[in-house]
Design a protein around this motif. Sequence first.
Motif, PDB file in Angstrom:
ATOM      1  N   ALA A  56      88.172  41.480  60.113  1.00  0.00           N
ATOM      2  CA  ALA A  56      88.747  41.670  58.784  1.00  0.00           C
ATOM      3  C   ALA A  56      87.748  42.254  57.797  1.00  0.00           C
ATOM      4  N   LEU A  57      86.470  41.898  57.942  1.00  0.00           N
ATOM      5  CA  LEU A  57      85.469  42.295  56.958  1.00  0.00           C
ATOM      6  C   LEU A  57      84.630  43.496  57.365  1.00  0.00           C
ATOM      7  N   PHE A  58      84.711  43.884  58.626  1.00  0.00           N
ATOM      8  CA  PHE A  58      83.966  45.061  59.086  1.00  0.00           C
ATOM      9  C   PHE A  58      84.790  46.292  58.707  1.00  0.00           C
ATOM     10  N   ASN A  59      84.509  46.820  57.528  1.00  0.00           N
ATOM     11  CA  ASN A  59      85.283  47.926  56.996  1.00  0.00           C
ATOM     12  C   ASN A  59      84.368  48.955  56.341  1.00  0.00           C
ATOM     13  N   ASP A  60      84.978  49.954  55.736  1.00  0.00           N
ATOM     14  CA  ASP A  60      84.215  51.043  55.123  1.00  0.00           C
ATOM     15  C   ASP A  60      83.314  50.532  54.008  1.00  0.00           C
ATOM     16  N   GLU A  61      83.777  49.537  53.272  1.00  0.00           N
ATOM     17  CA  GLU A  61      82.972  48.993  52.180  1.00  0.00           C
ATOM     18  C   GLU A  61      81.704  48.327  52.706  1.00  0.00           C
ATOM     19  N   LEU A  62      81.815  47.588  53.803  1.00  0.00           N
ATOM     20  CA  LEU A  62      80.646  46.950  54.390  1.00  0.00           C
ATOM     21  C   LEU A  62      79.659  47.998  54.898  1.00  0.00           C
ATOM     22  N   ILE A  63      80.171  49.024  55.543  1.00  0.00           N
ATOM     23  CA  ILE A  63      79.294  50.083  56.049  1.00  0.00           C
ATOM     24  C   ILE A  63      78.533  50.739  54.890  1.00  0.00           C
ATOM     25  N   GLY A  64      79.240  51.015  53.796  1.00  0.00           N
ATOM     26  CA  GLY A  64      78.571  51.594  52.633  1.00  0.00           C
ATOM     27  C   GLY A  64      77.498  50.691  52.079  1.00  0.00           C
ATOM     28  N   TYR A  65      77.778  49.385  52.047  1.00  0.00           N
ATOM     29  CA  TYR A  65      76.792  48.422  51.554  1.00  0.00           C
ATOM     30  C   TYR A  65      75.547  48.422  52.437  1.00  0.00           C
ATOM     31  N   LEU A  66      75.740  48.429  53.753  1.00  0.00           N
ATOM     32  CA  LEU A  66      74.597  48.423  54.664  1.00  0.00           C
ATOM     33  C   LEU A  66      73.742  49.676  54.468  1.00  0.00           C
ATOM     34  N   TRP A  67      74.370  50.828  54.394  1.00  0.00           N
ATOM     35  CA  TRP A  67      73.597  52.062  54.208  1.00  0.00           C
ATOM     36  C   TRP A  67      72.808  52.029  52.904  1.00  0.00           C
ATOM     37  N   ARG A  68      73.442  51.614  51.815  1.00  0.00           N
ATOM     38  CA  ARG A  68      72.771  51.640  50.503  1.00  0.00           C
ATOM     39  C   ARG A  68      71.638  50.636  50.421  1.00  0.00           C
ATOM     40  N   THR A  69      71.771  49.494  51.096  1.00  0.00           N
ATOM     41  CA  THR A  69      70.714  48.485  51.033  1.00  0.00           C
ATOM     42  C   THR A  69      69.628  48.731  52.078  1.00  0.00           C
ATOM     43  N   SER A  98      68.722  51.825  53.275  1.00  0.00           N
ATOM     44  CA  SER A  98      67.987  52.990  52.762  1.00  0.00           C
ATOM     45  C   SER A  98      68.412  53.163  51.310  1.00  0.00           C
ATOM     46  N   PRO A  99      67.681  52.547  50.392  1.00  0.00           N
ATOM     47  CA  PRO A  99      68.109  52.533  48.988  1.00  0.00           C
ATOM     48  C   PRO A  99      68.467  53.920  48.462  1.00  0.00           C
ATOM     49  N   GLY A 100      69.682  54.008  47.915  1.00  0.00           N
ATOM     50  CA  GLY A 100      70.141  55.251  47.334  1.00  0.00           C
ATOM     51  C   GLY A 100      70.827  56.196  48.294  1.00  0.00           C
ATOM     52  N   LEU A 101      70.821  55.878  49.585  1.00  0.00           N
ATOM     53  CA  LEU A 101      71.428  56.769  50.573  1.00  0.00           C
ATOM     54  C   LEU A 101      72.897  56.407  50.761  1.00  0.00           C
ATOM     55  N   VAL A 153      51.922  52.476  65.854  1.00  0.00           N
ATOM     56  CA  VAL A 153      52.947  52.101  64.884  1.00  0.00           C
ATOM     57  C   VAL A 153      52.618  52.802  63.581  1.00  0.00           C
ATOM     58  N   GLU A 154      53.588  53.522  63.031  1.00  0.00           N
ATOM     59  CA  GLU A 154      53.398  54.231  61.771  1.00  0.00           C
ATOM     60  C   GLU A 154      54.463  53.790  60.782  1.00  0.00           C
ATOM     61  N   ILE A 155      54.035  53.418  59.579  1.00  0.00           N
ATOM     62  CA  ILE A 155      54.955  53.074  58.496  1.00  0.00           C
ATOM     63  C   ILE A 155      55.095  54.313  57.612  1.00  0.00           C
ATOM     64  N   VAL A 156      56.313  54.821  57.490  1.00  0.00           N
ATOM     65  CA  VAL A 156      56.562  56.067  56.770  1.00  0.00           C
ATOM     66  C   VAL A 156      56.854  55.753  55.306  1.00  0.00           C
ATOM     67  N   ALA A 157      55.969  56.196  54.409  1.00  0.00           N
ATOM     68  CA  ALA A 157      56.113  55.924  52.983  1.00  0.00           C
ATOM     69  C   ALA A 157      57.377  56.584  52.430  1.00  0.00           C
ATOM     70  N   GLY A 158      58.056  55.856  51.544  1.00  0.00           N
ATOM     71  CA  GLY A 158      59.225  56.401  50.880  1.00  0.00           C
ATOM     72  C   GLY A 158      60.468  56.466  51.730  1.00  0.00           C
ATOM     73  N   ALA A 159      60.422  55.915  52.927  1.00  0.00           N
ATOM     74  CA  ALA A 159      61.573  55.960  53.839  1.00  0.00           C
ATOM     75  C   ALA A 159      62.204  54.589  53.960  1.00  0.00           C
ATOM     76  N   GLY A 160      63.534  54.571  54.086  1.00  0.00           N
ATOM     77  CA  GLY A 160      64.250  53.351  54.368  1.00  0.00           C
ATOM     78  C   GLY A 160      64.564  53.242  55.844  1.00  0.00           C
ATOM     79  N   HIS A 161      65.660  52.568  56.158  1.00  0.00           N
ATOM     80  CA  HIS A 161      66.030  52.356  57.556  1.00  0.00           C
ATOM     81  C   HIS A 161      66.391  53.668  58.250  1.00  0.00           C
ATOM     82  N   PHE A 162      67.082  54.549  57.531  1.00  0.00           N
ATOM     83  CA  PHE A 162      67.484  55.834  58.105  1.00  0.00           C
ATOM     84  C   PHE A 162      66.411  56.866  57.776  1.00  0.00           C
TER      85      PHE A 162
END
Length: 282
Positions: free
Chosen positions: A157-170, A172-175, A255-264
Amino acid sequence: MDFDEIVIDTERGPVPALTTGDGPIVVCWHGFPDHPASFGPLAERLVAAGRRVVAPFLRGHHPSTVDELPFGDGLTLAADAAAVNAALSDQPLDVIGHDIGAGVAGRLAAVWPERVRRVVTMSVPPPGALGTIFDDPAQQQRFFYLFLFLLPGVAEALFNDELIGYLWRTWSPGLEVPEHVRQLYADPGVRANALKLYRANFDRSLHDPALTELARISEKPAPIPMLVLAGAEDGCITPDNYKSAATGLAPGSRVEIVAGAGHFLQLDRPDEVAALALDWLR
């Protein structure tokens, strides 16, 4: 980046994929909630460097395979990846994996190292270093969706477009979610298969019994070095979770941490990711 869609005939069945470019092959495996086309900016840079990119759909994440995911364990996906490499070439191939695709790449390298030349993973620590990731309550909170997905009926019931949008925005902030991702997960069968992948983390009835013996080595460090990339601003798995990554990696890994990058990070910082990946693949 314009892709052609192809079907790779493997010993485990046909695998739909996107492809572009000419030259030595780089196989790119996507994650959740995502689509092979999200490798577009990275593929553009790999193609410019003389590579051919092949980005398969995870099993059950394409209309032609939506009914072909009886099991959802990581070994099922890694076995598919080994079959794809074997079908594409009789030589080991370079592999890049993001999110769930990172687990695919890591397990592929651990169980079928003869099929792999060089490996780059993104946004998830190697399988052999995941043992303590649930120890941190803050990380448990970021993983709320894993626990939500275990609840029959509620998850659907809760796995919907709104949840997907929330995951992407949180994550990778702003994506914002690309339209190709929205369209893919609009299919109820794809959403059901994505839930199966996560439920398989806790439900062994969703593990393929034919692969049970391979599980003895699939979670151990792969015998070949890997480049592990993480976004400094990742809102899903934060960089501190990579402190013990060396325990799950072969000597010579990085292991490399990429500055300014989020999950995506392949979308957030494609130039930096492409430069790191191409240097490693050379």
